[in-house]
Design a protein around this motif. Structure first.
Motif, PDB file in Angstrom:
ATOM      1  N   GLU A  18       0.828  -1.207   0.000  1.00  0.00           N
ATOM      2  CA  GLU A  18       0.000   0.000   0.000  1.00  0.00           C
ATOM      3  C   GLU A  18       0.865   1.260   0.000  1.00  0.00           C
ATOM      4  OE1 GLU A  18      -2.473  -0.750   3.396  1.00  0.00           O
ATOM      5  OE2 GLU A  18      -3.921  -1.922   2.224  1.00  0.00           O
ATOM      6  N   LEU A  19       1.929   1.268   0.780  1.00  0.00           N
ATOM      7  CA  LEU A  19       2.829   2.428   0.803  1.00  0.00           C
ATOM      8  C   LEU A  19       3.514   2.623  -0.550  1.00  0.00           C
ATOM      9  CD1 LEU A  19       4.343   1.936   4.355  1.00  0.00           C
ATOM     10  CD2 LEU A  19       2.997   3.919   3.593  1.00  0.00           C
ATOM     11  N   ILE A  20       3.926   1.539  -1.168  1.00  0.00           N
ATOM     12  CA  ILE A  20       4.546   1.625  -2.490  1.00  0.00           C
ATOM     13  C   ILE A  20       3.550   2.212  -3.493  1.00  0.00           C
ATOM     14  CG2 ILE A  20       5.353   0.237  -4.449  1.00  0.00           C
ATOM     15  CD1 ILE A  20       6.727  -1.605  -2.337  1.00  0.00           C
ATOM     16  N   ASP A  21       2.321   1.718  -3.453  1.00  0.00           N
ATOM     17  CA  ASP A  21       1.301   2.180  -4.395  1.00  0.00           C
ATOM     18  C   ASP A  21       0.904   3.634  -4.156  1.00  0.00           C
ATOM     19  OD1 ASP A  21       1.374  -0.289  -5.579  1.00  0.00           O
ATOM     20  OD2 ASP A  21      -0.560  -0.957  -4.778  1.00  0.00           O
ATOM     21  N   GLU A  22       0.927   4.062  -2.911  1.00  0.00           N
ATOM     22  CA  GLU A  22       0.559   5.440  -2.567  1.00  0.00           C
ATOM     23  C   GLU A  22       1.670   6.425  -2.907  1.00  0.00           C
ATOM     24  OE1 GLU A  22      -0.358   5.276   1.597  1.00  0.00           O
ATOM     25  OE2 GLU A  22      -2.076   3.955   1.266  1.00  0.00           O
ATOM     26  N   GLY A  23       2.904   5.954  -2.916  1.00  0.00           N
ATOM     27  CA  GLY A  23       4.050   6.827  -3.151  1.00  0.00           C
ATOM     28  C   GLY A  23       4.318   7.049  -4.629  1.00  0.00           C
ATOM     29  N   GLU A  24       5.335   7.821  -4.885  1.00  0.00           N
ATOM     30  CA  GLU A  24       5.689   8.161  -6.258  1.00  0.00           C
ATOM     31  C   GLU A  24       6.964   7.468  -6.727  1.00  0.00           C
ATOM     32  OE1 GLU A  24       5.981  12.401  -6.443  1.00  0.00           O
ATOM     33  OE2 GLU A  24       3.962  12.686  -5.665  1.00  0.00           O
ATOM     34  N   HIS A  25       7.655   6.755  -5.827  1.00  0.00           N
ATOM     35  CA  HIS A  25       8.982   6.257  -6.165  1.00  0.00           C
ATOM     36  C   HIS A  25       9.100   4.736  -6.209  1.00  0.00           C
ATOM     37  CE1 HIS A  25      10.171  10.397  -5.818  1.00  0.00           C
ATOM     38  NE2 HIS A  25       9.658  10.436  -4.599  1.00  0.00           N
ATOM     39  N   GLY A  26       8.020   4.008  -5.955  1.00  0.00           N
ATOM     40  CA  GLY A  26       8.062   2.555  -6.055  1.00  0.00           C
ATOM     41  C   GLY A  26       8.744   1.853  -4.896  1.00  0.00           C
ATOM     42  N   ALA A  54      13.045 -14.671   3.510  1.00  0.00           N
ATOM     43  CA  ALA A  54      12.030 -15.521   2.860  1.00  0.00           C
ATOM     44  C   ALA A  54      11.903 -15.203   1.370  1.00  0.00           C
ATOM     45  CB  ALA A  54      10.677 -15.325   3.541  1.00  0.00           C
ATOM     46  N   GLY A  55      12.658 -14.222   0.904  1.00  0.00           N
ATOM     47  CA  GLY A  55      12.648 -13.872  -0.510  1.00  0.00           C
ATOM     48  C   GLY A  55      11.465 -13.020  -0.943  1.00  0.00           C
ATOM     49  N   LEU A  56      10.831 -12.333   0.029  1.00  0.00           N
ATOM     50  CA  LEU A  56       9.631 -11.572  -0.285  1.00  0.00           C
ATOM     51  C   LEU A  56       9.875 -10.079  -0.490  1.00  0.00           C
ATOM     52  CD1 LEU A  56       7.284 -13.417   2.199  1.00  0.00           C
ATOM     53  CD2 LEU A  56       7.394 -13.697  -0.282  1.00  0.00           C
ATOM     54  N   LEU A  57      11.032  -9.611  -0.043  1.00  0.00           N
ATOM     55  CA  LEU A  57      11.326  -8.195  -0.248  1.00  0.00           C
ATOM     56  C   LEU A  57      12.820  -7.954  -0.306  1.00  0.00           C
ATOM     57  CD1 LEU A  57      12.158  -7.012   2.788  1.00  0.00           C
ATOM     58  CD2 LEU A  57       9.714  -7.049   3.072  1.00  0.00           C
ATOM     59  N   ASN A  58      13.142  -6.782  -0.827  1.00  0.00           N
ATOM     60  CA  ASN A  58      14.523  -6.319  -0.886  1.00  0.00           C
ATOM     61  C   ASN A  58      14.670  -5.255   0.193  1.00  0.00           C
ATOM     62  OD1 ASN A  58      15.117  -7.771  -3.407  1.00  0.00           O
ATOM     63  ND2 ASN A  58      13.641  -6.348  -4.267  1.00  0.00           N
ATOM     64  N   TYR A  59      15.655  -5.465   1.064  1.00  0.00           N
ATOM     65  CA  TYR A  59      15.815  -4.533   2.174  1.00  0.00           C
ATOM     66  C   TYR A  59      17.237  -4.599   2.709  1.00  0.00           C
ATOM     67  CZ  TYR A  59      15.787  -3.004   7.026  1.00  0.00           C
ATOM     68  OH  TYR A  59      16.093  -2.396   8.214  1.00  0.00           O
ATOM     69  N   ASP A  60      17.812  -3.444   2.921  1.00  0.00           N
ATOM     70  CA  ASP A  60      18.974  -3.292   3.787  1.00  0.00           C
ATOM     71  C   ASP A  60      18.857  -1.904   4.402  1.00  0.00           C
ATOM     72  OD1 ASP A  60      20.636  -1.282   2.450  1.00  0.00           O
ATOM     73  OD2 ASP A  60      21.053  -2.805   0.942  1.00  0.00           O
ATOM     74  N   THR A  61      19.567  -1.683   5.456  1.00  0.00           N
ATOM     75  CA  THR A  61      19.357  -0.466   6.244  1.00  0.00           C
ATOM     76  C   THR A  61      19.689   0.820   5.501  1.00  0.00           C
ATOM     77  OG1 THR A  61      21.549  -0.736   7.210  1.00  0.00           O
ATOM     78  CG2 THR A  61      19.680  -1.632   8.445  1.00  0.00           C
ATOM     79  N   SER A  62      20.373   0.734   4.377  1.00  0.00           N
ATOM     80  CA  SER A  62      20.759   1.954   3.662  1.00  0.00           C
ATOM     81  C   SER A  62      19.845   2.290   2.483  1.00  0.00           C
ATOM     82  CB  SER A  62      22.202   1.828   3.164  1.00  0.00           C
ATOM     83  OG  SER A  62      22.300   0.773   2.228  1.00  0.00           O
ATOM     84  N   ARG A  63      18.833   1.427   2.231  1.00  0.00           N
ATOM     85  CA  ARG A  63      17.943   1.676   1.093  1.00  0.00           C
ATOM     86  C   ARG A  63      16.485   1.449   1.482  1.00  0.00           C
ATOM     87  NH1 ARG A  63      21.691  -1.613  -2.486  1.00  0.00           N
ATOM     88  NH2 ARG A  63      20.100  -3.190  -2.265  1.00  0.00           N
ATOM     89  N   PRO A  64      15.566   2.054   0.719  1.00  0.00           N
ATOM     90  CA  PRO A  64      14.137   1.819   0.971  1.00  0.00           C
ATOM     91  C   PRO A  64      13.747   0.377   0.651  1.00  0.00           C
ATOM     92  CG  PRO A  64      14.473   3.722  -0.466  1.00  0.00           C
ATOM     93  CD  PRO A  64      15.791   3.035  -0.327  1.00  0.00           C
ATOM     94  N   VAL A  65      12.569   0.008   1.055  1.00  0.00           N
ATOM     95  CA  VAL A  65      12.060  -1.358   0.915  1.00  0.00           C
ATOM     96  C   VAL A  65      11.292  -1.491  -0.400  1.00  0.00           C
ATOM     97  CG1 VAL A  65      10.575  -3.110   1.961  1.00  0.00           C
ATOM     98  CG2 VAL A  65      11.851  -1.518   3.419  1.00  0.00           C
ATOM     99  N   THR A  66      11.567  -2.581  -1.119  1.00  0.00           N
ATOM    100  CA  THR A  66      10.778  -2.947  -2.296  1.00  0.00           C
ATOM    101  C   THR A  66      10.377  -4.408  -2.171  1.00  0.00           C
ATOM    102  OG1 THR A  66      12.749  -3.542  -3.571  1.00  0.00           O
ATOM    103  CG2 THR A  66      11.938  -1.274  -3.817  1.00  0.00           C
ATOM    104  N   LEU A  67       9.333  -4.785  -2.881  1.00  0.00           N
ATOM    105  CA  LEU A  67       8.871  -6.165  -2.870  1.00  0.00           C
ATOM    106  C   LEU A  67       9.503  -6.939  -4.029  1.00  0.00           C
ATOM    107  CD1 LEU A  67       5.077  -5.509  -2.235  1.00  0.00           C
ATOM    108  CD2 LEU A  67       6.695  -6.492  -0.603  1.00  0.00           C
ATOM    109  N   THR A  68       9.802  -8.197  -3.791  1.00  0.00           N
ATOM    110  CA  THR A  68      10.191  -9.076  -4.895  1.00  0.00           C
ATOM    111  C   THR A  68       8.905  -9.464  -5.630  1.00  0.00           C
ATOM    112  OG1 THR A  68       9.922 -11.086  -3.578  1.00  0.00           O
ATOM    113  CG2 THR A  68      12.120 -10.037  -3.560  1.00  0.00           C
TER     114      THR A  68
END
Length: 148
Positions: A18-26, A54-68
């Motif tokens: 929902e946050l990804i869809d509401e935002g402008e940057h994906g 679990a392979g469901l998202l891309n995340y590390d502390t220096s970048r925003p979260v995206t879904l796989t």
């Protein structure tokens, strides 16, 4: 499908989508996820680590979260369950919008996709009934009797 997801993990995927869809940057930011779910940052960090492994998202502390791709599929599945349930609770059972959504939030984690499919069919059929259909009248009558 990832059957081992907990209700909390599903909530995270739903919020992130929902946050990804509401935002402008994906992408979603951890602070926004914490705010959306009303949890503290350490909880977000822990949950995101589990979902990343679990392979469901891309995340590390220096970048925003995206879904796989798999994370996106799971998030959309949870969102669909929520929408169908809320639609059923409100449209067929007559709950107000807030109660329908809150109830859907609780039920969406324990219901299987086959039942969601059937509720969707039932709700669509209900919506196609004319307002004066005998079934609608009987359901309205029974609702009123329970409320009294």
């Amino acid at each position: 499908m990832t059957p081992d997801l907990t209700a909390s993990q599903e909530d995270y995927l739903e919020a992130i989508k929902e946050l990804i869809d509401e935002g402008e940057h994906g992408h979603a930011h951890t602070s926004d996820i914490a705010r959306r779910l009303k949890v503290k940052m350490p909880s977000v960090t822990t949950a995101l680590g589990v979902l990343r492994r679990a392979g469901l998202l891309n995340y590390d502390t220096s970048r925003p979260v995206t879904l796989t791709a798999e994370g996106e599929r799971e998030a959309l599945r949870v969102i669909r369950r929520h929408r169908v349930l809320a639609w059923f609770f409100q449209g067929v059972l007559g709950l107000d919008e807030t109660s329908a959504s809150e109830t859907a939030c609780r039920v969406e984690h324990v219901i299987d996709d086959r039942l969601v499919d059937r509720l969707e069919i039932l709700t669509e059929a209900w919506g196609e009934l004319p307002p004066n259909a005998p079934l609608r009248a009987r359901v309205t009558e029974l609702r009123k009797a329970k409320e009294d």
